[in-house]
Write an enzyme that holds these catalytic residues in place. Structure first.
Site, mmCIF file in Angstrom:
data_model
loop_
_atom_site.group_PDB
_atom_site.id
_atom_site.type_symbol
_atom_site.label_atom_id
_atom_site.label_comp_id
_atom_site.label_asym_id
_atom_site.label_seq_id
_atom_site.Cartn_x
_atom_site.Cartn_y
_atom_site.Cartn_z
ATOM 1 N N LYS A 16 -11.499 1.856 1.986
ATOM 2 C CA LYS A 16 -11.474 1.478 3.404
ATOM 3 C C LYS A 16 -11.413 2.695 4.343
ATOM 4 O O LYS A 16 -11.997 2.689 5.409
ATOM 5 C CB LYS A 16 -10.301 0.538 3.675
ATOM 6 C CG LYS A 16 -10.510 -0.856 3.075
ATOM 7 C CD LYS A 16 -9.382 -1.783 3.473
ATOM 8 C CE LYS A 16 -9.543 -3.154 2.857
ATOM 9 N NZ LYS A 16 -8.549 -4.113 3.318
ATOM 10 N N ASP A 26 -9.103 -7.452 9.408
ATOM 11 C CA ASP A 26 -7.885 -7.930 8.735
ATOM 12 C C ASP A 26 -6.854 -8.476 9.729
ATOM 13 O O ASP A 26 -6.247 -9.526 9.505
ATOM 14 C CB ASP A 26 -7.233 -6.794 7.928
ATOM 15 C CG ASP A 26 -7.905 -6.579 6.581
ATOM 16 O OD1 ASP A 26 -8.624 -7.485 6.110
ATOM 17 O OD2 ASP A 26 -7.706 -5.497 5.995
HETATM 18 P P1 NAP Z 1 -2.688 0.168 -0.202
HETATM 19 O O1 NAP Z 1 -3.379 0.850 0.932
HETATM 20 O O2 NAP Z 1 -2.867 0.711 -1.572
HETATM 21 O O3 NAP Z 1 -1.118 0.171 0.149
HETATM 22 C C1 NAP Z 1 -0.194 -0.335 -0.765
HETATM 23 C C2 NAP Z 1 1.178 -0.459 -0.106
HETATM 24 O O4 NAP Z 1 2.084 -1.103 -1.034
HETATM 25 C C3 NAP Z 1 1.818 0.891 0.243
HETATM 26 O O5 NAP Z 1 2.573 0.734 1.423
HETATM 27 C C4 NAP Z 1 2.721 1.138 -0.976
HETATM 28 O O6 NAP Z 1 3.811 1.988 -0.696
HETATM 29 C C5 NAP Z 1 3.231 -0.263 -1.230
HETATM 30 N N1 NAP Z 1 3.741 -0.485 -2.595
HETATM 31 C C6 NAP Z 1 3.028 -0.536 -3.749
HETATM 32 N N2 NAP Z 1 3.859 -0.813 -4.799
HETATM 33 C C7 NAP Z 1 5.113 -0.960 -4.288
HETATM 34 C C8 NAP Z 1 6.387 -1.262 -4.856
HETATM 35 N N3 NAP Z 1 6.547 -1.467 -6.169
HETATM 36 N N4 NAP Z 1 7.444 -1.345 -4.040
HETATM 37 C C9 NAP Z 1 7.302 -1.159 -2.700
HETATM 38 N N5 NAP Z 1 6.122 -0.851 -2.092
HETATM 39 C C10 NAP Z 1 5.042 -0.763 -2.886
HETATM 40 O O7 NAP Z 1 -3.083 -1.367 -0.273
HETATM 41 P P2 NAP Z 1 -3.497 -2.311 0.963
HETATM 42 O O8 NAP Z 1 -4.960 -2.264 1.176
HETATM 43 O O9 NAP Z 1 -2.600 -1.989 2.094
HETATM 44 O O10 NAP Z 1 -3.184 -3.763 0.361
HETATM 45 C C11 NAP Z 1 -1.865 -4.254 0.276
HETATM 46 C C12 NAP Z 1 -1.896 -5.717 -0.180
HETATM 47 O O11 NAP Z 1 -2.512 -6.521 0.823
HETATM 48 C C13 NAP Z 1 -2.723 -5.916 -1.457
HETATM 49 O O12 NAP Z 1 -2.026 -6.793 -2.319
HETATM 50 C C14 NAP Z 1 -4.012 -6.551 -0.967
HETATM 51 O O13 NAP Z 1 -4.590 -7.413 -1.921
HETATM 52 C C15 NAP Z 1 -3.515 -7.329 0.236
HETATM 53 N N6 NAP Z 1 -4.586 -7.551 1.237
HETATM 54 C C16 NAP Z 1 -4.933 -8.831 1.514
HETATM 55 C C17 NAP Z 1 -5.914 -9.082 2.458
HETATM 56 C C18 NAP Z 1 -6.285 -10.500 2.777
HETATM 57 O O14 NAP Z 1 -7.326 -10.711 3.417
HETATM 58 N N7 NAP Z 1 -5.494 -11.481 2.394
HETATM 59 C C19 NAP Z 1 -6.548 -8.026 3.129
HETATM 60 C C20 NAP Z 1 -6.162 -6.726 2.832
HETATM 61 C C21 NAP Z 1 -5.173 -6.507 1.862
HETATM 62 P P3 NAP Z 1 3.652 3.607 -0.811
HETATM 63 O O15 NAP Z 1 3.071 4.041 0.501
HETATM 64 O O16 NAP Z 1 5.036 4.077 -1.022
HETATM 65 O O17 NAP Z 1 2.746 3.874 -1.983
#
Ligand code: NAP
Length: 280
Positions: free
Chosen positions: A66, A102
């Site tokens: 992204k 989003d």
């Molecule tokens: P990302 O950029 O990889 O960010 C992941 C986030 O999760 C970071 O803040 C990370 O913290 C945190 N994290 C991961 N493992 C963790 C743990 N064990 N404990 C606490 N924090 C943890 O991913 P993203 O794109 O933001 O996506 C996040 C979620 O949203 C995903 O599950 C994705 O499928 C979902 N999503 C859904 C939609 C929808 O349309 N429904 C759209 C977009 C995303 P750190 O910074 O410390 O690594």
């Protein structure tokens, strides 16, 4: 010429976007193709250029591209710039135009499908990754009250708060302080912990029976957080499937100038939501 669209990710086989866009196209009587293209980080720019050269007119972008996608755009919307990441690309003369659907997707799901009023809600946002960057400005625009951002890596929460730029309203706190922040009207889980089977320690004292708990994930990945919220007494716990469908509808509208009806595909997918892999 058939209109050509795609979702790029790595991995991307789990993505529901081809199915959602095919349903929208059928509904709108539109001849288009929408494929899933798996490209690793080192191949993404080349794969996107090849898609454009072959007539690709629009793309959705999912993890981990992204941020890279926005950097490859020649122009971008204000909401993509505020988010710092693009999930939707529109082919324009001279290059790609980046957007981020989003945030509007989440707000539409909650305010229209679930008829929830977000205004003045004291809000906790867990996570500061791409999804958190996409939804935070939209939540502010939807009129939530104070926003507390808590992330496992605190610097990223600070960067997100700085990007929003409303110091009187947006605060960051350490994860270890969650127990001292009082109760929230609205808690958004924007972490990928559920998806990665990671553990999150969350105090139940943050929740009241009126708290709205939302996990941006859906399917199995959303179960731990939503189960935690319900066991803490929350009566409104919602997963990210509706957001997924709404952000797709907004992308569809950007490409085709038509807003599809999302009720049918949402009902179809939510009927078997727990079995779905998560992703966007
Ligand atoms: P990302 O950029 O990889 O960010 C992941 C986030 O999760 C970071 O803040 C990370 O913290 C945190 N994290 C991961 N493992 C963790 C743990 N064990 N404990 C606490 N924090 C943890 O991913 P993203 O794109 O933001 O996506 C996040 C979620 O949203 C995903 O599950 C994705 O499928 C979902 N999503 C859904 C939609 C929808 O349309 N429904 C759209 C977009 C995303 P750190 O910074 O410390 O690594």
């Amino acid at each position: 010429m058939t209109l050509r669209y795609a979702v790029f990710g790595h991995p991307v086989a789990h993505s529901l976007s081809p199915r959602i866009h095919a349903a929208f196209a059928r509904q709108q009587n539109l001849a288009m193709t929408y494929e899933a293209i798996d490209a690793g980080p080192e191949d993404f720019a080349k794969a996107l250029a090849a898609f454009a050269a072959a007539g690709g007119q629009g793309a959705n972008i999912t993890l981990p591209h992204k941020q890279a996608a926005l950097a490859l755009c020649t122009s971008s919307s204000e909401r993509a710039q505020r988010a710092g990441v693009a999930n939707t690309l529109v082919r324009r003369e001279g290059g790609w135009h980046g957007d981020n659907t989003d945030g509007i997707g989440l707000v539409r799901d909650l305010s229209e499908r679930h008829a929830l009023d977000l205004r003045e809600r004291r809000t906790l946002l867990l996570g500061a990754g791409g999804a958190a960057h996409g939804v935070a400005p939209a939540l502010i625009d939807a009129g939530i009250g104070e926003l507390f951002i808590v992330n496992r890596t605190p610097d990223r929460a600070d960067a997100l708060a700085d990007a929003i730029g409303e110091p009187g309203r947006v605060h960051t706190r350490y994860w270890d302080d969650l127990g001292n922040l009082g109760t929230f009207d609205f808690i958004v889980n924007a972490t990928s912990a559920g998806r990665e089977q990671g553990e999150m320690s969350l105090p139940m004292a943050m929740i009241t029976s009126r708290t709205l708990a939302v996990d941006l994930s859906y399917g199995e990945a959303a179960i731990p957080f939503l189960a935690w919220a319900r066991s803490a007494g929350c009566t409104q716990a919602i997963d990210g499937l509706g957001m997924l469908v709404e952000q797709a509808a907004e992308s569809f509208n950007l490409w085709h100038g038509m807003r599809p009806d999302t009720a049918e595909i949402y009902a179809e997918l939510s009927g078997r939501a727990v079995a779905l892999a998560t992703g966007d």
